[in-house]
Design a protein around this motif. Sequence first.
Motif, short mmCIF file in Angstrom:
data_model
loop_
_atom_site.label_atom_id
_atom_site.label_comp_id
_atom_site.label_asym_id
_atom_site.label_seq_id
_atom_site.Cartn_x
_atom_site.Cartn_y
_atom_site.Cartn_z
N HIS A 254 48.28 46.53 47.28
CA HIS A 254 49.16 46.74 45.99
C HIS A 254 48.34 47.45 44.93
O HIS A 254 48.75 48.56 44.66
N GLN A 255 47.23 46.85 44.46
CA GLN A 255 46.38 47.57 43.69
C GLN A 255 44.99 47.01 43.67
O GLN A 255 44.49 46.19 44.29
N ASN A 256 43.98 48.10 43.20
CA ASN A 256 42.67 47.80 42.89
C ASN A 256 42.54 47.95 41.50
O ASN A 256 42.98 48.89 40.86
N VAL A 257 41.81 46.88 40.87
CA VAL A 257 41.56 47.14 39.50
C VAL A 257 39.94 46.94 39.35
O VAL A 257 39.31 45.99 39.74
N LEU A 258 39.58 48.04 38.91
CA LEU A 258 38.17 48.37 38.51
C LEU A 258 37.75 47.73 37.12
O LEU A 258 38.41 48.24 36.22
N GLN A 259 36.93 46.94 37.02
CA GLN A 259 36.58 46.24 36.01
C GLN A 259 34.99 46.51 35.65
O GLN A 259 34.11 46.01 36.25
N VAL A 260 34.85 47.57 34.84
CA VAL A 260 33.17 47.90 34.48
C VAL A 260 32.85 47.14 33.26
O VAL A 260 33.73 47.10 32.39
N GLY B 152 32.20 45.97 29.81
CA GLY B 152 32.01 46.64 28.57
C GLY B 152 33.42 47.75 28.32
O GLY B 152 33.31 48.40 27.40
N GLN B 153 34.24 47.74 29.48
CA GLN B 153 35.05 48.81 29.43
C GLN B 153 36.60 48.24 29.76
O GLN B 153 36.69 47.02 30.16
N GLU B 154 37.47 48.74 29.32
CA GLU B 154 38.95 48.27 29.68
C GLU B 154 39.05 48.44 31.41
O GLU B 154 38.55 49.35 31.75
N PRO B 155 39.77 47.61 31.92
CA PRO B 155 40.08 47.74 33.43
C PRO B 155 40.96 48.87 33.73
O PRO B 155 41.74 49.36 32.99
N VAL B 156 40.54 49.51 35.04
CA VAL B 156 41.21 50.69 35.13
C VAL B 156 42.09 50.21 36.47
O VAL B 156 41.47 49.74 37.60
N VAL B 157 43.39 50.54 36.56
CA VAL B 157 44.36 50.03 37.63
C VAL B 157 44.61 51.11 38.49
O VAL B 157 44.91 52.25 37.93
N PHE B 158 44.53 51.04 39.86
CA PHE B 158 44.65 52.23 40.93
C PHE B 158 45.84 51.62 41.76
O PHE B 158 45.60 50.56 42.31
#
Length: 134
Positions: A11-17, A19-25
Motif C-alpha cells: 500500500h505505502q511506505n512512509v519515510l520518517q527522517v 526532524g522532517q515531515e514524513p514522506v509518503v510513497f
Amino acid sequence: MTVPHQDFVPHQNVLQVKGQEPVVFELEGRTEGIHVKIPGGAKYFTKLRFKIKNRKMENLNYKQVVKKGGIPIKTKEVDLGTREPSETEIYEVDSPEDETPSGWLTRGTYYATTTYYEGDKELFSTQWTLEITK
C-alpha cells in the motif's frame, strides 16, 4: 517493479527522517520506481503499510538491499509476521531506526531493491534510488 501477488497488496511506505515531515510513497498501483533524498548522518525509519486479501499469509518478511556501484553495502530485513485477510484493514509495521552514512565520500546515489516475501516466495519487488545529500 513486479506485479504484486494476488493476495498481497503493497500500500505505502512512509519515510520518517528525524526532524522532517514524513514522506509518503504510494505503492498500490505504482508503475515507476521511487527516488528518495536523505541528508547524510540522518536518523530515519520506514512505516511499511500493506493489505492481505483472500487468505491467511504466514512468515511475511520485508528485505531491502542497498548497493553502490553494484556492490551490496547494506541489507535490512523486517519480520512482518502472520496476517489474516481483510477487505478494509491496512497493516502497518515500523522498520528499525537506521542512520544514513555521513561525510562527503558517502554522498551520491545508491540503488536499492525492496522485496516482500511469504517464506521464500517473492510477493512483490520494486527498485528505487536513494540520494545522500549534504
